[in-house]
Design a protein around this motif. Structure first.
Motif, PDB file in Angstrom:
ATOM      1  N   LEU A 137      91.150-129.949  12.081  1.00  0.00           N
ATOM      2  CA  LEU A 137      91.947-128.786  12.473  1.00  0.00           C
ATOM      3  C   LEU A 137      92.961-128.409  11.401  1.00  0.00           C
ATOM      4  O   LEU A 137      93.320-127.242  11.264  1.00  0.00           O
ATOM      5  CB  LEU A 137      92.668-129.054  13.797  1.00  0.00           C
ATOM      6  N   SER A 138      93.423-129.388  10.621  1.00  0.00           N
ATOM      7  CA  SER A 138      94.422-129.101   9.583  1.00  0.00           C
ATOM      8  C   SER A 138      93.859-128.228   8.465  1.00  0.00           C
ATOM      9  O   SER A 138      94.626-127.700   7.653  1.00  0.00           O
ATOM     10  CB  SER A 138      94.975-130.403   8.999  1.00  0.00           C
ATOM     11  N   ARG A 139      92.550-128.065   8.412  1.00  0.00           N
ATOM     12  CA  ARG A 139      91.967-127.180   7.407  1.00  0.00           C
ATOM     13  C   ARG A 139      92.172-125.709   7.756  1.00  0.00           C
ATOM     14  O   ARG A 139      92.017-124.837   6.902  1.00  0.00           O
ATOM     15  CB  ARG A 139      90.470-127.470   7.256  1.00  0.00           C
ATOM     16  N   TYR A 140      92.488-125.444   9.020  1.00  0.00           N
ATOM     17  CA  TYR A 140      92.783-124.070   9.441  1.00  0.00           C
ATOM     18  C   TYR A 140      94.279-123.805   9.250  1.00  0.00           C
ATOM     19  O   TYR A 140      95.107-124.695   9.460  1.00  0.00           O
ATOM     20  CB  TYR A 140      92.397-123.869  10.904  1.00  0.00           C
ATOM     21  N   GLU A 141      94.613-122.552   8.864  1.00  0.00           N
ATOM     22  CA  GLU A 141      95.993-122.237   8.510  1.00  0.00           C
ATOM     23  C   GLU A 141      97.009-122.653   9.561  1.00  0.00           C
ATOM     24  O   GLU A 141      98.085-123.131   9.244  1.00  0.00           O
ATOM     25  CB  GLU A 141      96.157-120.728   8.240  1.00  0.00           C
ATOM     26  N   ARG A 142      96.680-122.476  10.805  1.00  0.00           N
ATOM     27  CA  ARG A 142      97.630-122.760  11.877  1.00  0.00           C
ATOM     28  C   ARG A 142      97.185-123.922  12.750  1.00  0.00           C
ATOM     29  O   ARG A 142      97.661-124.085  13.870  1.00  0.00           O
ATOM     30  CB  ARG A 142      97.843-121.511  12.720  1.00  0.00           C
ATOM     31  N   GLY A 143      96.279-124.728  12.229  1.00  0.00           N
ATOM     32  CA  GLY A 143      95.808-125.859  13.014  1.00  0.00           C
ATOM     33  C   GLY A 143      94.983-125.455  14.212  1.00  0.00           C
ATOM     34  O   GLY A 143      94.922-126.178  15.213  1.00  0.00           O
ATOM     35  N   SER A 144      94.323-124.291  14.119  1.00  0.00           N
ATOM     36  CA  SER A 144      93.514-123.820  15.241  1.00  0.00           C
ATOM     37  C   SER A 144      92.414-122.897  14.730  1.00  0.00           C
ATOM     38  O   SER A 144      92.546-122.294  13.668  1.00  0.00           O
ATOM     39  CB  SER A 144      94.378-123.062  16.251  1.00  0.00           C
ATOM     40  N   PHE A 145      91.323-122.806  15.492  1.00  0.00           N
ATOM     41  CA  PHE A 145      90.295-121.822  15.171  1.00  0.00           C
ATOM     42  C   PHE A 145      90.219-120.807  16.302  1.00  0.00           C
ATOM     43  O   PHE A 145      90.400-121.119  17.473  1.00  0.00           O
ATOM     44  CB  PHE A 145      88.929-122.463  14.893  1.00  0.00           C
ATOM     45  N   SER A 146      89.972-119.553  15.915  1.00  0.00           N
ATOM     46  CA  SER A 146      90.061-118.419  16.836  1.00  0.00           C
ATOM     47  C   SER A 146      88.909-118.378  17.828  1.00  0.00           C
ATOM     48  O   SER A 146      87.857-118.989  17.627  1.00  0.00           O
ATOM     49  CB  SER A 146      90.073-117.108  16.045  1.00  0.00           C
ATOM     50  N   TRP A 147      89.124-117.599  18.891  1.00  0.00           N
ATOM     51  CA  TRP A 147      88.065-117.348  19.860  1.00  0.00           C
ATOM     52  C   TRP A 147      86.864-116.722  19.167  1.00  0.00           C
ATOM     53  O   TRP A 147      87.002-115.760  18.425  1.00  0.00           O
ATOM     54  CB  TRP A 147      88.567-116.400  20.949  1.00  0.00           C
TER      55      TRP A 147
END
Length: 297
Positions: A29-39
């Motif tokens: 998850l840390s690879r995503y800018e905000r620690g999250s992936f979008s719907w």
């Protein structure tokens, strides 16, 4: 990093090839800018196995907290997203595969009797696997073995992966609680309404959006639109829109080609001051500080 999607929120990433329609990947998850992936959604089935940490995982209108050793089945075309919990990273294995990899050819007995009933049942959009339940622990062991095979790639590993996916499917079929809710029911209608709203927000976030605009997309009144979105997403329409606008501002800030004022305009904020206020609330720093920090990482 963020998931690449088309205008209908369908993920654009290739999930394997036509010859071998399976994709197995190590994710953080840390690879995503905000620690999250979008719907987003995709026609492939997805199996997720948590190696470490925790993840908040949402599928259609349901929310889960998955911890180390847990797993989840996400059905074809189901809307899903994931995020960190308490800012802690999560490492997981993602296995996506086309349903046809299970049944071989159209209208086979495997497809019509065992695969389609699961794919088309709205109550089977997701299934959580726990190591504390015997049959689910067997599924989790298969998921981990699939990842090991993808790394070592011994002779005939593709056939072994297919066999393991079939073993997983047998367990799902045998233990699933079939509701008989097809994709023509009220539940399917709600999922489609949610897709329409998300699609409209994702295509028009940079514009001045009103509640009237959004409610009109699914032909209901403003108050019902707010209640519907809150029920499905566990957050208000307005909060989701602000969150999405901040997310879209991040790559623009990192590109450094636009001023803070321009970034605010491009992401639908009424003023740079309001953009900075919401940005600080969500990111813990100002847009300028975020941009400067990126230069030193």
């Amino acid at each position: 990093m963020q998931i690449r999607m088309d205008k209908e929120n369908r993920e654009l990433k290739a999930h394997g090839s036509y010859e071998f329609p399976v994709n197995i990947s190590y994710e953080q998850l840390s690879r995503y800018e905000r620690g999250s992936f979008s719907w987003h959604w995709h026609p492939e089935i997805e199996l997720t196995f948590v190696l470490s940490g925790q993840i908040g995982y949402q599928v259609n209108g349901k929310s889960y907290v998955l911890k180390e050793g847990d797993g989840i089945f996400c059905n074809t075309n189901a809307l899903h997203s994931g995020h960190m919990i308490d800012g802690m990273d999560c490492v997981y294995i993602s296995t996506t595969f086309a349903p046809r990899f299970l049944y071989g050819f159209s209208n086979s007995v495997i497809q019509t009797r065992y695969v389609e009933p699961v794919l088309t049942d709205m109550q089977l959009a997701s299934i959580v696997f726990s190591p504390e339940i015997d049959w689910q622990n067997q599924v989790l062991a298969c998921m981990h073995r699939i990842y090991d095979l993808s790394l070592s790639q011994p002779s005939a590993f593709e056939m072994e992966i297919q066999g393991l996916l079939l073993s997983i499917w047998i367990e799902i079929y045998r233990h699933a609680s079939f509701s008989g809710e097809s994709q023509n029911t009220a539940a399917a209608r709600d999922v489609e309404r949610l897709r329409i709203l998300l699609d409209y927000i994702h295509r028009h976030y940079m514009e001045h959006l009103t509640l009237e605009d959004l409610a009109a997309q699914i032909h209901i009144c403003r108050s019902e639109c707010c209640r519907f979105f809150k029920k499905c997403m566990n957050e208000s329409l307005f909060d989701y829109l602000l969150d999405y606008r901040i997310e879209k501002s991040l790559p623009l800030l990192l590109e450094r080609q636009a001023s803070i004022t321009s970034v605010a305009e491009q992401t639908g904020f009424s003023s740079p001051a309001y953009f900075s206020k919401i940005f600080r609330q969500q990111m813990g720093c100002s847009p300028s500080e975020y941009r400067n920090r990126a230069d030193h990482t």
